[in-house]
Design a protein around this motif. Structure first.
Motif, PDB file in Angstrom:
ATOM      1  N   ALA A  28      32.068 -77.906  -9.209  1.00  0.00           N
ATOM      2  CA  ALA A  28      32.285 -77.839  -7.722  1.00  0.00           C
ATOM      3  C   ALA A  28      33.458 -78.539  -7.436  1.00  0.00           C
ATOM      4  CB  ALA A  28      31.182 -78.732  -7.181  1.00  0.00           C
ATOM      5  N   ALA A  29      34.169 -79.401  -7.934  1.00  0.00           N
ATOM      6  CA  ALA A  29      35.361 -79.811  -7.820  1.00  0.00           C
ATOM      7  C   ALA A  29      36.316 -78.997  -7.940  1.00  0.00           C
ATOM      8  CB  ALA A  29      35.728 -81.342  -8.395  1.00  0.00           C
ATOM      9  N   PHE A  30      36.566 -78.056  -8.831  1.00  0.00           N
ATOM     10  CA  PHE A  30      37.559 -77.030  -9.462  1.00  0.00           C
ATOM     11  C   PHE A  30      37.239 -76.058  -8.278  1.00  0.00           C
ATOM     12  CE2 PHE A  30      38.036 -78.895 -13.714  1.00  0.00           C
ATOM     13  CZ  PHE A  30      39.375 -78.994 -13.667  1.00  0.00           C
ATOM     14  N   LEU A  31      35.942 -75.541  -7.996  1.00  0.00           N
ATOM     15  CA  LEU A  31      35.897 -74.511  -6.960  1.00  0.00           C
ATOM     16  C   LEU A  31      36.607 -75.012  -5.666  1.00  0.00           C
ATOM     17  CD1 LEU A  31      32.382 -73.077  -7.892  1.00  0.00           C
ATOM     18  CD2 LEU A  31      34.627 -72.142  -8.615  1.00  0.00           C
ATOM     19  N   LEU A  32      36.258 -76.208  -5.217  1.00  0.00           N
ATOM     20  CA  LEU A  32      36.933 -76.737  -3.816  1.00  0.00           C
ATOM     21  C   LEU A  32      38.318 -76.818  -4.279  1.00  0.00           C
ATOM     22  CD1 LEU A  32      36.245 -78.356  -1.704  1.00  0.00           C
ATOM     23  CD2 LEU A  32      36.292 -80.435  -2.544  1.00  0.00           C
ATOM     24  N   LEU A  33      38.865 -76.878  -5.357  1.00  0.00           N
ATOM     25  CA  LEU A  33      40.322 -76.996  -5.343  1.00  0.00           C
ATOM     26  C   LEU A  33      40.900 -75.461  -5.233  1.00  0.00           C
ATOM     27  CD1 LEU A  33      42.769 -78.388  -6.401  1.00  0.00           C
ATOM     28  CD2 LEU A  33      42.449 -77.541  -8.568  1.00  0.00           C
ATOM     29  N   ILE A  34      40.203 -74.519  -5.513  1.00  0.00           N
ATOM     30  CA  ILE A  34      40.588 -73.258  -5.234  1.00  0.00           C
ATOM     31  C   ILE A  34      40.715 -72.934  -3.729  1.00  0.00           C
ATOM     32  CG2 ILE A  34      40.092 -70.709  -5.434  1.00  0.00           C
ATOM     33  CD1 ILE A  34      38.895 -71.394  -7.940  1.00  0.00           C
ATOM     34  N   LEU A  35      39.727 -73.481  -2.983  1.00  0.00           N
ATOM     35  CA  LEU A  35      39.957 -73.410  -1.448  1.00  0.00           C
ATOM     36  C   LEU A  35      40.813 -74.154  -1.036  1.00  0.00           C
ATOM     37  CD1 LEU A  35      36.037 -73.291  -0.682  1.00  0.00           C
ATOM     38  CD2 LEU A  35      37.389 -71.515  -0.722  1.00  0.00           C
TER      39      LEU A  35
END
Length: 392
Positions: A28-35
């Protein structure tokens, strides 16, 4: 109430089960980083390239996740390192982590990040050459553009993670003593109060003096913040009762984080005003960050008890996603600007291209054995000496 703040640290057994809650938070943290990096194309803050459609309204939302997103990742990385250390001796762990981190970092610097630097010098320096013209100059350490070349840009996280992992392995004989110390300092209220006090002190001193550079050899504040977060994760990995405390207090922690966030937004001008107010704001900011991280640990621990095919796939895929995502955002954003698209069409197109490139990179890494390590996947296991060779 006192019972809620009483716990004992006990060692994990060698049969430590997979921490699916931490896997899910890492994904979740890495996917949030993409956004987040897509948002960097649109907020007024400085970045490699910028859209013609700036959206200042994004700043509070991005500012709300800024204090905790990277600290969370380093805490999880420290815990993961401790779990791996249970299964393998120090030399094996050092070799494995060096292979898994430095090979993608080197490939990223030489190949993946280079197009980002090309787009940046085109926009900021008016460079008129193609990427193929620029790439030899990038690889040749050409500093005439006013930026460090070659560079790692968003892959700084990988460089820092390797450094902290090697330091942790080198100090492995001290871990038991550190466990003993942590069990006393991070006990009960200390678990919730000591880390934000330490992080607040870093921000109020080194952070205000030097800022965060992401230059591995010149980032005193960054190493204090993220190195301590990694060490904290390394120690928390063996403190079973700490995770139980996070789980029990998760609702109160979440509400406290909301109150601290609202207070921080109301006092935002204090942060830039200097003086005692700015120092106090540093502790408020880090209190909000750590409380948020603890709440996330608590909710993940409560609701994510087992794995799933989706989580397993994303856990494997998230590193290739991380390697490629920012290059796609930067290059796509730069090239799409000339089409003069509306804000919505431009943002949706960049996001779609980023998602597509992430899955494509993961698929290529799985399909081409020699690209597995450079693109962030584990190498294929070597056939056993007793295993018959494949036929046909």
């Amino acid at each position: 109430m006192a019972e809620m703040f009483t716990h004992r640290s006990r060692p994990m057994t060698l049969a430590t089960p997979r921490r699916h809650d931490l896997d899910a938070l890492r994904v979740a943290a890495f996917l949030l980083l993409i956004l987040y990096h897509l948002g960097m194309f649109y907020v007024p803050w400085g970045w490699h390239v910028k859209s013609d459609h700036l959206v200042p309204q994004l700043e509070p939302w991005m500012g709300a996740i800024n204090p905790w997103r990277l600290t969370l990742l380093f805490v999880i990385s420290g815990a993961a390192t401790r779990f791996m250390a249970v299964r393998m001796p120090a030399p094996v762990l050092a070799a494995q982590r060096t292979q898994r981190l430095l090979i993608p970092l080197a490939f990223g610097i030489l190949v993946v990040v280079a197009p980002q630097s090309w787009a940046e010098v085109v926009e900021k320096n008016g460079y008129a050459g193609s990427f193929l013209d620029f790439w030899p100059r990038y690889l040749g350490f050409d500093q005439s553009f006013g930026i460090i070349l070659p560079t790692y840009n968003h892959l700084w996280f990988v460089a820092y993670l390797w450094l902290y992992t090697m330091l942790a392995i080198a100090t492995r004989p001290l871990w038991e003593r550190l466990d003993w110390l942590a069990a006393r300092i991070l006990k009960g209220p200390g678990l919730l109060l000591v880390p934000p006090a330490l992080f607040g002190l870093y921000l109020a001193t080194a952070g205000r003096t030097w800022g965060e550079t992401h230059v591995v050899w010149a980032d005193a504040y960054g190493h204090l913040q993220y190195g301590s977060a990694f060490l904290l994760g390394l120690l928390l990995a063996r403190m079973d009762a700490a995770w139980g405390l996070f789980q029990r207090l998760r609702t109160g922690l979440a509400l406290t984080a909301v109150v601290l966030l609202a207070t921080g937004l109301a006092l935002k001008d204090v942060e830039t005003g200097g003086g005692p107010g700015a120092i106090g704001f540093a502790f408020l900011r880090e209190g909000y960050a750590w409380t948020t991280i603890c709440a996330l640990f608590g909710y993940a621990r409560r609701y994510i008890r087992s794995g799933s095919p989706i989580l397993s796939t994303l856990t494997e895929a998230v590193f290739p996603f991380y390697i490629i995502h920012q290059t796609t955002i930067v290059v796509a954003g730069h090239l799409l600007k000339r089409l003069e698209l509306s804000l919505t069409v431009e943002a949706v197109t960049i996001l779609a291209l980023t998602i597509g490139s992430c899955w494509a990179t993961y698929a290529i890494a799985r399909a081409v054995p020699m690209l597995r390590l450079p693109l962030g996947l584990k190498p294929l296991p070597r056939p056993s000496a007793n295993q018959p060779a494949a036929v046909g």
